[in-house]
Scaffold this motif. Structure first.
Motif, PDB file in Angstrom:
ATOM      1  N   TYR A  37       0.668  35.843 -30.347  1.00  0.00           N
ATOM      2  CA  TYR A  37       1.873  35.741 -31.251  1.00  0.00           C
ATOM      3  C   TYR A  37       1.357  35.162 -32.468  1.00  0.00           C
ATOM      4  CZ  TYR A  37       6.283  33.792 -32.836  1.00  0.00           C
ATOM      5  OH  TYR A  37       7.350  33.437 -33.466  1.00  0.00           O
ATOM      6  N   GLN A  75       4.752  31.115 -28.180  1.00  0.00           N
ATOM      7  CA  GLN A  75       4.754  30.844 -29.809  1.00  0.00           C
ATOM      8  C   GLN A  75       3.194  30.265 -30.020  1.00  0.00           C
ATOM      9  OE1 GLN A  75       7.757  28.156 -30.674  1.00  0.00           O
ATOM     10  NE2 GLN A  75       8.995  29.814 -31.529  1.00  0.00           N
ATOM     11  N   GLY A 103       2.965  38.405 -42.176  1.00  0.00           N
ATOM     12  CA  GLY A 103       2.909  37.808 -43.348  1.00  0.00           C
ATOM     13  C   GLY A 103       2.065  38.564 -44.353  1.00  0.00           C
ATOM     14  N   THR A 133      -0.107  38.335 -34.629  1.00  0.00           N
ATOM     15  CA  THR A 133       1.169  39.185 -35.084  1.00  0.00           C
ATOM     16  C   THR A 133       1.806  38.393 -36.200  1.00  0.00           C
ATOM     17  OG1 THR A 133       1.270  39.934 -32.709  1.00  0.00           O
ATOM     18  CG2 THR A 133       3.236  40.154 -34.385  1.00  0.00           C
ATOM     19  N   SER A 134       1.980  37.109 -36.319  1.00  0.00           N
ATOM     20  CA  SER A 134       2.798  36.507 -37.413  1.00  0.00           C
ATOM     21  C   SER A 134       1.913  36.548 -38.356  1.00  0.00           C
ATOM     22  CB  SER A 134       3.076  35.019 -37.038  1.00  0.00           C
ATOM     23  OG  SER A 134       3.795  34.934 -35.756  1.00  0.00           O
ATOM     24  N   GLU A 135       0.633  36.374 -38.414  1.00  0.00           N
ATOM     25  CA  GLU A 135      -0.140  36.583 -39.384  1.00  0.00           C
ATOM     26  C   GLU A 135      -0.260  37.878 -40.273  1.00  0.00           C
ATOM     27  OE1 GLU A 135      -4.201  35.240 -38.196  1.00  0.00           O
ATOM     28  OE2 GLU A 135      -3.480  33.080 -38.075  1.00  0.00           O
TER      29      GLU A 135
END
Length: 239
Positions: A119, A114, A127, A122-124
């Motif tokens: 990671y 995390q 989003g 990738t989350s950004e």
């Protein structure tokens, strides 16, 4: 038309003489003795030719450094094995099982994932894609279309009739179940108050009292002092 194949004849000598041995036949141990007498330099045999661009002194220095590094690696392995044994003893004293260690490792691994840069990136990205999709004209038009269909469906006569029918069916089912329960309870009460049930209950009580009375009588007969086997012994001693 076709040429005949003629077999190829190969002439071999009639007799083949064996090669002469350099050692006489009357000295069978001369070969092994001659081979064992040759001196062998172990250092020279182990030493390979120096690579190109290295002098003999540089090669010796590198070999010495390699031996030191290998020795340090062996020492570190011994220290690591001792630390692992000590860690196992501490876990055993604390009551930690291998399953607890596995859970802790998984939690730590997931936390590392995390907080990793991959990671987070990738989350950004996800989003940003979500924002782009939800703010696109196609998504907005599809959402408005679905809302219109939902509103038309809920306000249609068929939907209202179906909802009313289902509500009435549920009410009727609840009323029927409650009526069945009350009827069963009333029937059981009537059966318990009937003459047949009372006579059956009286018979069961009579049989129970007889069984209990017979058991008490048999118990008293076993413990009574006036039994057939309790006769006083006769004195048959002669005078």
């Amino acid at each position: 038309m076709f040429m005949e194949e003629t077999p190829l004849e190969v002439s071999l000598p009639l007799s083949v003489k064996p090669l002469a041995s350099p050692f006489p036949s009357d000295c069978p141990g001369l070969l092994s003795d001659a081979m064992t007498d040759v001196p062998v330099d172990s250092a020279a045999a182990a030493r390979t030719s120096a690579p190109e661009g290295l002098t003999l002194a540089e090669e010796e220095e590198l070999r010495s450094e390699l031996a030191k590094v290998e020795e340090e690696i062996g020492t570190l392995r011994q220290v690591l094995a001792a630390k692992e044994r000590h860690c196992g003893e501490l876990k055993r004293k604390l009551g930690l099982t291998p399953l607890d260690g596995l859970k802790q490792n998984l939690s730590k691994s997931w936390h590392d994932v995390q907080v990793s840069s991959a990671y987070v990136k990738t989350s950004e990205k996800l989003g940003e894609w979500n924002d782009k999709v939800t703010q696109s004209d196609l998504y907005l038009s599809a959402s408005s279309t679905l809302e219109d269909w939902n509103e038309k469906l809920t306000q249609s006569e068929a939907y209202k009739k179906t909802q009313e029918t289902l509500s009435q069916a549920g009410q009727k089912t609840s009323a029927a179940l409650s009526n069945v329960g009350s009827v069963i309870s009333r029937k059981l009460g009537d059966m318990r108050n009937s003459a047949t049930f009372k006579s059956f209950e009286d018979r069961v009580g009579t049989i129970k009292s007889r069984v209990v009375g017979s058991r008490e009588n048999s118990t008293e007969g076993l413990h009574s002092p006036s039994g057939a086997g309790d006769k006083p012994p006769q004195d048959n001693a002669p005078f």
